[in-house]
Design a protein around this motif. Structure first.
Motif, mmCIF file in Angstrom:
data_model
loop_
_atom_site.group_PDB
_atom_site.id
_atom_site.type_symbol
_atom_site.label_atom_id
_atom_site.label_comp_id
_atom_site.label_asym_id
_atom_site.label_seq_id
_atom_site.Cartn_x
_atom_site.Cartn_y
_atom_site.Cartn_z
ATOM 1 N N ASP A 244 0.826 -1.204 0.000
ATOM 2 C CA ASP A 244 0.000 0.000 0.000
ATOM 3 C C ASP A 244 0.865 1.262 0.000
ATOM 4 O O ASP A 244 0.606 2.220 -0.734
ATOM 5 C CB ASP A 244 -0.916 -0.007 1.227
ATOM 6 C CG ASP A 244 -1.759 1.262 1.309
ATOM 7 O OD1 ASP A 244 -2.636 1.453 0.439
ATOM 8 O OD2 ASP A 244 -1.511 2.072 2.220
ATOM 9 N N LYS A 245 1.911 1.269 0.829
ATOM 10 C CA LYS A 245 2.782 2.432 0.901
ATOM 11 C C LYS A 245 3.602 2.599 -0.382
ATOM 12 O O LYS A 245 3.832 3.713 -0.845
ATOM 13 C CB LYS A 245 3.700 2.339 2.113
ATOM 14 C CG LYS A 245 2.985 2.550 3.437
ATOM 15 C CD LYS A 245 3.937 2.641 4.589
ATOM 16 C CE LYS A 245 3.194 2.928 5.894
ATOM 17 N NZ LYS A 245 2.537 4.263 5.866
ATOM 18 N N LEU A 246 4.080 1.483 -0.965
ATOM 19 C CA LEU A 246 4.822 1.563 -2.224
ATOM 20 C C LEU A 246 3.952 2.097 -3.354
ATOM 21 O O LEU A 246 4.430 2.826 -4.239
ATOM 22 C CB LEU A 246 5.384 0.199 -2.591
ATOM 23 C CG LEU A 246 6.512 -0.342 -1.712
ATOM 24 C CD1 LEU A 246 6.870 -1.768 -2.126
ATOM 25 C CD2 LEU A 246 7.749 0.538 -1.799
ATOM 26 N N LYS A 247 2.674 1.760 -3.277
ATOM 27 C CA LYS A 247 1.769 2.163 -4.355
ATOM 28 C C LYS A 247 1.239 3.590 -4.180
ATOM 29 O O LYS A 247 1.242 4.375 -5.131
ATOM 30 C CB LYS A 247 0.583 1.185 -4.412
ATOM 31 C CG LYS A 247 -0.378 1.460 -5.556
ATOM 32 C CD LYS A 247 -1.475 0.400 -5.610
ATOM 33 C CE LYS A 247 -2.438 0.663 -6.764
ATOM 34 N NZ LYS A 247 -3.497 -0.373 -6.833
ATOM 35 N N ASN A 248 0.850 3.935 -2.951
ATOM 36 C CA ASN A 248 0.156 5.200 -2.739
ATOM 37 C C ASN A 248 1.068 6.337 -2.253
ATOM 38 O O ASN A 248 0.797 7.511 -2.524
ATOM 39 C CB ASN A 248 -0.980 5.011 -1.737
ATOM 40 C CG ASN A 248 -2.021 4.027 -2.254
ATOM 41 O OD1 ASN A 248 -2.426 4.092 -3.407
ATOM 42 N ND2 ASN A 248 -2.455 3.100 -1.408
ATOM 43 N N GLU A 249 2.157 5.995 -1.529
ATOM 44 C CA GLU A 249 3.050 7.030 -1.029
ATOM 45 C C GLU A 249 4.301 7.180 -1.887
ATOM 46 O O GLU A 249 4.606 8.257 -2.383
ATOM 47 C CB GLU A 249 3.418 6.730 0.428
ATOM 48 C CG GLU A 249 2.239 6.843 1.380
ATOM 49 C CD GLU A 249 2.648 6.652 2.837
ATOM 50 O OE1 GLU A 249 3.853 6.793 3.130
ATOM 51 O OE2 GLU A 249 1.781 6.368 3.675
ATOM 52 N N ALA A 250 5.018 6.077 -2.058
ATOM 53 C CA ALA A 250 6.227 6.136 -2.882
ATOM 54 C C ALA A 250 5.908 6.196 -4.366
ATOM 55 O O ALA A 250 6.695 6.710 -5.173
ATOM 56 C CB ALA A 250 7.118 4.941 -2.569
ATOM 57 N N LYS A 251 4.748 5.627 -4.715
ATOM 58 C CA LYS A 251 4.292 5.591 -6.115
ATOM 59 C C LYS A 251 5.322 4.959 -7.044
ATOM 60 O O LYS A 251 5.631 5.486 -8.117
ATOM 61 C CB LYS A 251 3.933 6.994 -6.610
ATOM 62 C CG LYS A 251 2.819 7.659 -5.818
ATOM 63 C CD LYS A 251 2.400 8.977 -6.415
ATOM 64 C CE LYS A 251 1.340 9.656 -5.557
ATOM 65 N NZ LYS A 251 0.114 8.871 -5.409
ATOM 66 N N VAL A 252 5.886 3.827 -6.598
ATOM 67 C CA VAL A 252 6.838 3.104 -7.428
ATOM 68 C C VAL A 252 6.213 1.867 -8.080
ATOM 69 O O VAL A 252 6.850 1.213 -8.904
ATOM 70 C CB VAL A 252 8.076 2.697 -6.602
ATOM 71 C CG1 VAL A 252 8.825 3.922 -6.136
ATOM 72 C CG2 VAL A 252 7.670 1.825 -5.407
ATOM 73 N N ILE A 253 5.004 1.548 -7.682
ATOM 74 C CA ILE A 253 4.287 0.431 -8.323
ATOM 75 C C ILE A 253 2.878 0.854 -8.656
ATOM 76 O O ILE A 253 2.378 1.865 -8.163
ATOM 77 C CB ILE A 253 4.271 -0.849 -7.424
ATOM 78 C CG1 ILE A 253 3.576 -0.548 -6.092
ATOM 79 C CG2 ILE A 253 5.661 -1.373 -7.201
ATOM 80 C CD1 ILE A 253 3.402 -1.806 -5.228
#
Length: 253
Positions: A244-253
């Motif tokens: 969730d954090k990779l997708k919504n915060e870091a936006k790397v996936i």
């Protein structure tokens, strides 16, 4: 065979670099300076070639302030036979750019007539990685960059280069330009007796006007800033939270 080794005076690699408050450049006031590590490797390699009987004379050359004499003395303590300083300015804020350095080195090479020029692949202050390539182009000499091994075989230099896919070995007709990588060698420790001997070695001083070279900067630095500080890491309870954090915060996936 004569070898020319350009060396640059830079902020010591162990010093934390500070940016000026106005963002105009790096603050070098009262900062320890030393020889560029890649150039130190170049001096060591030239000295080893001389010790192996492949080279008869090693000439160190530096461009910049009067204080560059200290850097040349260090090169002579490692093994260079004499030094040449091209004194370009008295103001430490004067920016000597890669093209100007390459033109100065070409003029020195035309005067000294070396069969080989060995220099560091880049300087740790600006990381331009341009001077060696520009120098080879101005001289019209073959070049081998990022060298991890150098040997002289007759009238040719055989150089192993570090490339993205591994290693590449090339044969260059002399005279040639070689730039050094980190794995070429480990520079020797400079001993006190050699430091004392270096003080007695010949050191010539030239001016850009003596060589007919214009060192006026062609590029303008607009702003220098420190990289943003890295934020602290966080712990996540499970894989779902990580995704969730990779997708919504870091936006790397």
């Amino acid at each position: 065979m004569k070898v020319l080794v350009p060396v640059k005076r830079v902020i010591d690699a162990n010093v934390k670099v500070m940016v000026k408050s106005d963002g105009s450049g790096v603050d070098i006031a009262n900062v320890k300076m030393s020889m560029n590590p890649f150039d130190e490797i170049a001096v060591e390699e030239a000295t080893r070639l001389k010790e192996a009987g492949k080279v008869t004379e090693v000439v160190a050359v530096s461009c910049g302030l009067t204080q560059c004499q200290e850097t040349l003395r260090t090169a002579m303590a490692i093994g260079a036979d004499r030094g040449v300083l091209v004194e370009t300015a008295t103001d430490s804020n004067f920016e000597l750019q890669p093209l100007a350095v390459a033109k100065l080195l070409k003029a020195v090479a035309d005067k000294e007539q070396p069969q080989l020029i060995i220099l560091g692949k880049q300087a740790i202050d600006d990381d331009c990685n341009q001077t060696g390539q520009m120098l080879a182009a101005l001289l019209g000499w073959p070049q081998a960059t990022f060298a991890s091994k150098v040997s002289i075989e007759g009238d040719k230099a055989v150089v192993t280069r570090e490339v993205d896919g591994g290693l590449e070995t090339v044969s260059l007709a002399l005279p040639a330009v070689v730039t050094t990588d980190l794995r070429l060698n480990e520079p020797r420790y400079v001993t006190l007796p050699n430091i004392m001997k270096a003080k007695k070695k010949q050191l010539d001083t030239l001016k850009p006007a003596d060589l007919g070279v214009d060192v006026t900067p062609r590029l303008k630095t607009l702003k220098v800033s420190e990289p943003p500080k890295r934020s602290a890491g966080i712990k996540v309870p499970d894989v779902a939270a990580l995704v969730d954090k990779l997708k919504n915060e870091a936006k790397v996936i």
